[in-house]
Design an enzyme around this catalytic site. Sequence first.
Site, short mmCIF file in Angstrom:
data_model
loop_
_atom_site.label_atom_id
_atom_site.label_comp_id
_atom_site.label_asym_id
_atom_site.label_seq_id
_atom_site.Cartn_x
_atom_site.Cartn_y
_atom_site.Cartn_z
CE1 TYR A 122 115.97 54.49 130.40
CE2 TYR A 122 115.55 56.36 131.82
CZ TYR A 122 115.62 55.00 131.62
OH TYR A 122 115.33 54.15 132.66
CB SER A 150 118.61 48.72 137.08
OG SER A 150 117.32 48.62 136.51
CB SER A 201 106.81 50.48 135.22
OG SER A 201 107.66 50.89 134.17
N1 LIG Z 1 115.69 50.50 135.19
C1 LIG Z 1 114.94 50.21 134.16
O1 LIG Z 1 115.22 49.28 133.40
C2 LIG Z 1 113.72 51.06 133.91
C3 LIG Z 1 112.74 50.64 133.00
C4 LIG Z 1 111.61 51.44 132.85
C5 LIG Z 1 111.50 52.62 133.57
N2 LIG Z 1 112.50 53.02 134.42
C6 LIG Z 1 112.43 54.27 135.20
O2 LIG Z 1 111.17 54.42 135.81
C7 LIG Z 1 110.55 55.61 135.35
C8 LIG Z 1 109.07 55.45 135.33
O3 LIG Z 1 108.70 54.42 134.42
P1 LIG Z 1 107.34 54.52 133.66
O4 LIG Z 1 107.32 55.79 132.88
O5 LIG Z 1 107.10 53.23 132.96
O6 LIG Z 1 106.36 54.65 134.95
P2 LIG Z 1 104.83 54.76 135.20
O7 LIG Z 1 104.73 55.85 136.21
O8 LIG Z 1 104.28 53.42 135.54
O9 LIG Z 1 104.14 55.22 133.83
C9 LIG Z 1 104.24 56.55 133.41
C10 LIG Z 1 103.31 56.84 132.25
O10 LIG Z 1 101.96 56.53 132.60
C11 LIG Z 1 101.09 57.58 132.16
N3 LIG Z 1 100.57 58.25 133.37
C12 LIG Z 1 101.26 58.51 134.51
N4 LIG Z 1 100.48 59.13 135.41
C13 LIG Z 1 99.26 59.26 134.84
C14 LIG Z 1 98.05 59.79 135.30
N5 LIG Z 1 97.95 60.33 136.50
N6 LIG Z 1 96.97 59.75 134.45
C15 LIG Z 1 97.07 59.20 133.23
N7 LIG Z 1 98.23 58.67 132.74
C16 LIG Z 1 99.31 58.69 133.54
C17 LIG Z 1 101.95 58.53 131.32
O11 LIG Z 1 102.00 58.06 129.97
P3 LIG Z 1 101.05 58.64 128.79
O12 LIG Z 1 100.50 59.96 129.22
O13 LIG Z 1 101.96 58.72 127.62
O14 LIG Z 1 100.01 57.58 128.61
C18 LIG Z 1 103.33 58.33 131.93
O15 LIG Z 1 104.39 58.68 131.08
C19 LIG Z 1 111.23 55.87 134.00
O16 LIG Z 1 111.13 57.21 133.58
C20 LIG Z 1 112.64 55.49 134.33
O17 LIG Z 1 113.27 56.52 135.07
C21 LIG Z 1 113.58 52.23 134.61
#
Ligand SMILES: NC(=O)c1ccc[n+]([C@@H]2O[C@H](COP(=O)([O-])OP(=O)(O)OC[C@H]3O[C@@H](n4cnc5c(N)ncnc54)[C@H](OP(=O)(O)O)[C@@H]3O)[C@@H](O)[C@H]2O)c1
Length: 332
Positions: A54, A151, A206
């Site tokens: 990351y 993963s 996500s």
């Molecule tokens: N293993 C893998 O291959 C893999 C891949 C992806 C992710 N991950 C892990 O999963 C974690 C979460 O993934 P993700 O960030 O895609 O998850 P997510 O929780 O689906 O999306 C998070 C993003 O959505 C927006 N958001 C979240 N809550 C909100 C709210 N209450 N109101 C408005 N906007 C909101 C924010 O972006 P904005 O404010 O910028 O719009 C935030 O950064 C990552 O940090 C990582 O640790 C793992």
Amino acid sequence: MEFRHLGRSGLMVSEISYGNWITHGSQVEEDAAKQCVQAALDEGITTFDTADVYAGTKAEEVLGRALQGVRRESLEIFTKVYWPTGKGPNDRGLSRKHITESLHGSLRRLQTDYVDLYQAHRFDYETPLEETLKTFDDLVRQGKVLYVGVSEWTAEQIGRALKIADEMGLDRLVSNQPQYSMLWRVIEAEVVPLSEKEGVGQVVFSPIAQGVLTGKYLPGQPPPEGSRATDPSGGTFISRVLTDDVLTRVQDLQPIAADLGLSMAQLAVAWVLQNPNVSSAIVGASRPGQVRDNVKASGVKLDAEVLKKIDDVLGPVVERDPSKTVSPEKRP
Ligand SMILES: NC(=O)c1ccc[n+]([C@@H]2O[C@H](COP(=O)([O-])OP(=O)(O)OC[C@H]3O[C@@H](n4cnc5c(N)ncnc54)[C@H](OP(=O)(O)O)[C@@H]3O)[C@@H](O)[C@H]2O)c1
């Protein structure tokens, strides 16, 4: 905050965890990153997920700094290995050399002696599975890693790894980290049934579909300023979900959330937590208020009627095909 076992292991994790992909060391400044981590801690999140790759290793550094001074025993720190962290042929994949070197780098950057969970970030077709599992087991015996997981592995890959571990007397995988949300349910057909049988928990990523399930992206309109879709690195990942059909149907979820007194983000996180094979939902956040909003999904129960309404609204835009769980054929 409620807690769940990580798979069949003895480790308890907060059912909502905080992850720093795209945000720390990249989209958001360090101050905002630290405020998000503090908000997570204040709200009872104890489980933090990151990866060596990351922000080109910067995300682990930011998380390490943000968690300084917090009692180590009160945290579960997860990181991962597989994607390239350098230019060389050995700076990637799941060989003994790269796993060992990458873990040492992660421990340095996270400023800790051990990680609670070490995850193979994809399946590596170029390394014998025995080599990877034996290396993981060695790191567990050295006390540098407490539990091992994967993963985005397929059911077949997880099953094969468990069989080898049993035959060789190695530490077993306790978790898998797949993408999972109302919109992306590809683990339900094969990965979840095998995992339930074998005691493997899903640490899902996500759950809000990167922000799409908050309803803030409107069909036919440009994305809101400061959202992931406007970020140079984040924008490429989210763009494939930003279709008018998906966004229109997501808007139709608004009355369901409102009837339950939930925000859209809370409904999305609560939805993944209804699956008992899910150990934790990893949420991301670019602002501390988002963390405070999302954690309120902990403990929320959705009844069968609500789940059916959600399915009826989303209809054909839900992806269920298990063949969508893929790892690169060649190391990236
Ligand atoms: N293993 C893998 O291959 C893999 C891949 C992806 C992710 N991950 C892990 O999963 C974690 C979460 O993934 P993700 O960030 O895609 O998850 P997510 O929780 O689906 O999306 C998070 C993003 O959505 C927006 N958001 C979240 N809550 C909100 C709210 N209450 N109101 C408005 N906007 C909101 C924010 O972006 P904005 O404010 O910028 O719009 C935030 O950064 C990552 O940090 C990582 O640790 C793992």
